[in-house]
Scaffold this motif. Structure first.
Motif, PDB file in Angstrom:
ATOM      1  N   SER A 288     143.363  77.271 -19.367  1.00  0.00           N
ATOM      2  CA  SER A 288     142.320  78.648 -19.116  1.00  0.00           C
ATOM      3  C   SER A 288     141.197  78.407 -19.226  1.00  0.00           C
ATOM      4  CB  SER A 288     142.722  79.535 -20.466  1.00  0.00           C
ATOM      5  OG  SER A 288     143.603  79.790 -20.819  1.00  0.00           O
ATOM      6  N   PHE A 289     140.596  77.876 -18.174  1.00  0.00           N
ATOM      7  CA  PHE A 289     139.024  77.698 -17.902  1.00  0.00           C
ATOM      8  C   PHE A 289     138.279  78.331 -17.200  1.00  0.00           C
ATOM      9  CE2 PHE A 289     141.254  75.541 -15.035  1.00  0.00           C
ATOM     10  CZ  PHE A 289     140.628  75.798 -13.705  1.00  0.00           C
ATOM     11  N   THR A 290     137.280  79.264 -16.837  1.00  0.00           N
ATOM     12  CA  THR A 290     136.501  79.425 -15.455  1.00  0.00           C
ATOM     13  C   THR A 290     135.396  78.111 -14.891  1.00  0.00           C
ATOM     14  OG1 THR A 290     134.292  80.199 -17.548  1.00  0.00           O
ATOM     15  CG2 THR A 290     136.205  81.640 -16.937  1.00  0.00           C
ATOM     16  N   LEU A 291     135.170  78.522 -13.803  1.00  0.00           N
ATOM     17  CA  LEU A 291     133.926  77.924 -12.988  1.00  0.00           C
ATOM     18  C   LEU A 291     133.263  78.717 -12.760  1.00  0.00           C
ATOM     19  CD1 LEU A 291     136.491  75.625 -10.662  1.00  0.00           C
ATOM     20  CD2 LEU A 291     135.919  75.219 -13.046  1.00  0.00           C
ATOM     21  N   ALA A 292     131.734  78.212 -13.273  1.00  0.00           N
ATOM     22  CA  ALA A 292     130.361  79.029 -12.846  1.00  0.00           C
ATOM     23  C   ALA A 292     130.240  78.780 -11.339  1.00  0.00           C
ATOM     24  CB  ALA A 292     129.291  78.479 -14.002  1.00  0.00           C
ATOM     25  N   SER A 293     130.315  79.460 -10.870  1.00  0.00           N
ATOM     26  CA  SER A 293     129.680  79.446  -9.139  1.00  0.00           C
ATOM     27  C   SER A 293     128.155  78.326  -8.831  1.00  0.00           C
ATOM     28  CB  SER A 293     129.194  80.805  -8.632  1.00  0.00           C
ATOM     29  OG  SER A 293     128.646  80.852  -6.884  1.00  0.00           O
ATOM     30  N   GLY A 294     128.852  77.398  -8.200  1.00  0.00           N
ATOM     31  CA  GLY A 294     127.285  76.109  -7.776  1.00  0.00           C
ATOM     32  C   GLY A 294     126.994  75.271  -9.041  1.00  0.00           C
ATOM     33  N   SER A 295     128.595  75.322  -9.595  1.00  0.00           N
ATOM     34  CA  SER A 295     128.539  74.086 -10.563  1.00  0.00           C
ATOM     35  C   SER A 295     129.168  72.794  -9.858  1.00  0.00           C
ATOM     36  CB  SER A 295     128.798  75.047 -11.586  1.00  0.00           C
ATOM     37  OG  SER A 295     127.437  75.814 -12.716  1.00  0.00           O
ATOM     38  N   PHE A 296     128.682  71.746 -10.771  1.00  0.00           N
ATOM     39  CA  PHE A 296     129.864  70.320 -10.323  1.00  0.00           C
ATOM     40  C   PHE A 296     130.519  70.059 -11.655  1.00  0.00           C
ATOM     41  CE2 PHE A 296     129.663  67.130  -7.349  1.00  0.00           C
ATOM     42  CZ  PHE A 296     130.089  66.067  -8.277  1.00  0.00           C
TER      43      PHE A 296
ATOM     44  N   ARG B 133     136.538  58.821   4.464  1.00  0.00           N
ATOM     45  CA  ARG B 133     135.503  59.289   4.469  1.00  0.00           C
ATOM     46  C   ARG B 133     135.559  60.117   5.909  1.00  0.00           C
ATOM     47  NH1 ARG B 133     131.528  53.562   6.476  1.00  0.00           N
ATOM     48  NH2 ARG B 133     133.846  52.573   5.503  1.00  0.00           N
ATOM     49  N   VAL B 134     136.279  59.729   6.859  1.00  0.00           N
ATOM     50  CA  VAL B 134     136.548  60.880   7.582  1.00  0.00           C
ATOM     51  C   VAL B 134     136.797  61.939   7.132  1.00  0.00           C
ATOM     52  CG1 VAL B 134     137.663  62.011   9.648  1.00  0.00           C
ATOM     53  CG2 VAL B 134     136.746  59.422   9.718  1.00  0.00           C
ATOM     54  N   ALA B 135     137.882  62.052   5.588  1.00  0.00           N
ATOM     55  CA  ALA B 135     138.710  63.343   5.506  1.00  0.00           C
ATOM     56  C   ALA B 135     137.243  64.388   5.017  1.00  0.00           C
ATOM     57  CB  ALA B 135     139.682  62.907   4.468  1.00  0.00           C
ATOM     58  N   ILE B 136     136.426  63.239   4.348  1.00  0.00           N
ATOM     59  CA  ILE B 136     134.897  63.518   3.210  1.00  0.00           C
ATOM     60  C   ILE B 136     134.389  64.833   4.244  1.00  0.00           C
ATOM     61  CG2 ILE B 136     133.715  64.064   1.542  1.00  0.00           C
ATOM     62  CD1 ILE B 136     134.829  61.086   0.754  1.00  0.00           C
ATOM     63  N   ALA B 137     133.927  63.999   5.300  1.00  0.00           N
ATOM     64  CA  ALA B 137     133.314  64.772   5.936  1.00  0.00           C
ATOM     65  C   ALA B 137     133.735  65.961   6.650  1.00  0.00           C
ATOM     66  CB  ALA B 137     132.742  63.874   7.167  1.00  0.00           C
TER      67      ALA B 137
ATOM     68  N   LEU C  93     134.579  73.006  -3.178  1.00  0.00           N
ATOM     69  CA  LEU C  93     134.507  72.031  -2.584  1.00  0.00           C
ATOM     70  C   LEU C  93     135.699  71.043  -3.428  1.00  0.00           C
ATOM     71  CD1 LEU C  93     135.223  69.719  -0.537  1.00  0.00           C
ATOM     72  CD2 LEU C  93     133.170  68.449  -2.060  1.00  0.00           C
ATOM     73  N   VAL C  94     136.996  71.200  -3.682  1.00  0.00           N
ATOM     74  CA  VAL C  94     137.567  70.220  -3.935  1.00  0.00           C
ATOM     75  C   VAL C  94     138.380  69.157  -3.901  1.00  0.00           C
ATOM     76  CG1 VAL C  94     140.262  70.888  -5.431  1.00  0.00           C
ATOM     77  CG2 VAL C  94     138.809  72.714  -4.679  1.00  0.00           C
ATOM     78  N   ALA C  95     138.208  68.426  -4.011  1.00  0.00           N
ATOM     79  CA  ALA C  95     138.623  66.331  -3.927  1.00  0.00           C
ATOM     80  C   ALA C  95     139.309  66.216  -5.002  1.00  0.00           C
ATOM     81  CB  ALA C  95     136.947  65.954  -4.428  1.00  0.00           C
TER      82      ALA C  95
ATOM     83  N   LEU D  27     129.524  60.297  -3.382  1.00  0.00           N
ATOM     84  CA  LEU D  27     128.962  61.548  -4.495  1.00  0.00           C
ATOM     85  C   LEU D  27     127.349  61.854  -4.595  1.00  0.00           C
ATOM     86  CD1 LEU D  27     129.708  60.050  -8.017  1.00  0.00           C
ATOM     87  CD2 LEU D  27     131.177  62.125  -7.065  1.00  0.00           C
ATOM     88  N   HIS D  28     126.449  61.079  -3.777  1.00  0.00           N
ATOM     89  CA  HIS D  28     125.638  61.536  -3.601  1.00  0.00           C
ATOM     90  C   HIS D  28     125.822  63.015  -2.514  1.00  0.00           C
ATOM     91  CE1 HIS D  28     123.231  60.082  -5.996  1.00  0.00           C
ATOM     92  NE2 HIS D  28     123.217  58.646  -5.958  1.00  0.00           N
ATOM     93  N   LEU D  29     126.311  62.551  -2.041  1.00  0.00           N
ATOM     94  CA  LEU D  29     126.587  63.897  -0.427  1.00  0.00           C
ATOM     95  C   LEU D  29     127.137  65.361  -1.246  1.00  0.00           C
ATOM     96  CD1 LEU D  29     127.195  64.706   2.367  1.00  0.00           C
ATOM     97  CD2 LEU D  29     129.577  63.945   2.526  1.00  0.00           C
ATOM     98  N   PHE D  30     128.453  65.494  -2.125  1.00  0.00           N
ATOM     99  CA  PHE D  30     128.452  66.027  -2.912  1.00  0.00           C
ATOM    100  C   PHE D  30     127.470  66.951  -3.659  1.00  0.00           C
ATOM    101  CE2 PHE D  30     133.392  63.882  -3.100  1.00  0.00           C
ATOM    102  CZ  PHE D  30     133.229  64.684  -2.112  1.00  0.00           C
ATOM    103  N   GLU D  31     126.653  65.715  -3.781  1.00  0.00           N
ATOM    104  CA  GLU D  31     125.806  66.393  -4.504  1.00  0.00           C
ATOM    105  C   GLU D  31     124.585  67.723  -4.155  1.00  0.00           C
ATOM    106  OE1 GLU D  31     122.628  65.180  -8.361  1.00  0.00           O
ATOM    107  OE2 GLU D  31     123.218  63.856  -7.068  1.00  0.00           O
ATOM    108  N   SER D  32     124.667  67.124  -3.058  1.00  0.00           N
ATOM    109  CA  SER D  32     124.050  67.612  -2.170  1.00  0.00           C
ATOM    110  C   SER D  32     124.072  69.014  -1.536  1.00  0.00           C
ATOM    111  CB  SER D  32     123.386  66.539  -0.896  1.00  0.00           C
ATOM    112  OG  SER D  32     122.230  65.760  -0.894  1.00  0.00           O
TER     113      SER D  32
END
Length: 234
Positions: free
Chosen positions: A25-33, A148-152, A162-164, A180-185
């Protein structure tokens, strides 16, 4: 922030064996990491499959984008999945397509014109350091280059979530930090990000990231105790 994901008492069993996930049981807030951690076999990949609708739970409630994902009609699944970017452990690139065309695929599926695809694909190739490998096909790329292609490909459409799954497992530390910085952006633009990893060195790289930890298919709270599942919503 509104919740983009809600799990209540979710269980998952493959065949007749013991549950792979139990009372999650959990919730994920929109726009969170979020970082999803746990030892090999803890259930991380199974949990991600539930998130990107590759698997339905054996029991429990899952709400995604405000709708019941458990009873979602099959014909609506493709539309839901287009709102989710996925980075798979095994990459799942199309072998006969170039790196450029693999990255462009989500845009083409969404109906974006060829003229509007060029700039974002080139930008993504530069971001992941593969500008000079745009014409290369997956069998000629190294494991790290395929990752890297898969991530792009997963992030080019700016998905709502995004689920990685272990996205930095095949790249060197410098590229891992860059990705990671790409994911953060992407997260700063409003995408909810969930990264499954066993690399604890990554956990402090995103200041506002939250951590979820699985142990034997059960979700732990930050102190290491089992989370007590809430009752079902009425």
């Amino acid at each position: 922030m509104a919740n983009i994901v809600q799990f209540e008492n979710v269980g998952l069993r493959y065949g007749t064996g013991e549950e792979t996930l139990s009372d999650v049981s959990f919730t994920l807030a929109s726009g969170s990491f979020y970082f999803l951690t746990g030892a090999s076999g803890a259930g991380k990949t199974s949990l991600l499959k539930l998130l990107y609708l590759a698997q339905r739970p054996t029991r429990g409630l899952i709400r995604l984008f405000g709708e019941d994902a458990v009873t979602l009609p099959r014909k609506r699944l493709p539309g839901f999945r287009r709102r989710i970017g996925v980075v798979f452990q095994d990459f799942r690139l199309v072998p006969h397509l170039s790196a450029y065309d693999n990255i462009a695929l989500p845009l083409r599926v969404s109906g974006v014109s060829n003229s509007d695809i060029v700039a974002p694909v080139r930008e993504m190739l530069a971001w992941v350091g593969l500008s000079e490998r745009a014409a290369a096909k997956p069998p000629t790329l190294s494991g790290g280059e395929q990752q890297r292609v898969a991530i792009a490909r997963a992030v080019i459409g700016r998905p709502e979530m995004l689920v990685a799954d272990e996205p930095t497992g095949n790249v060197d530390p410098d590229m891992a930090e860059r990705l990671l910085h790409l994911f953060e952006s992407l997260n700063r633009l409003g995408t909810t990000v969930v990264v499954a990893t066993h690399d604890f060195h990554l956990l402090g790289r995103i200041p506002n990231a939250q951590m979820m930890r699985l142990d034997g298919g059960k979700l732990l709270d930050p102190t290491g105790a089992l989370r007590i599942p809430p009752p079902f919503a009425a």
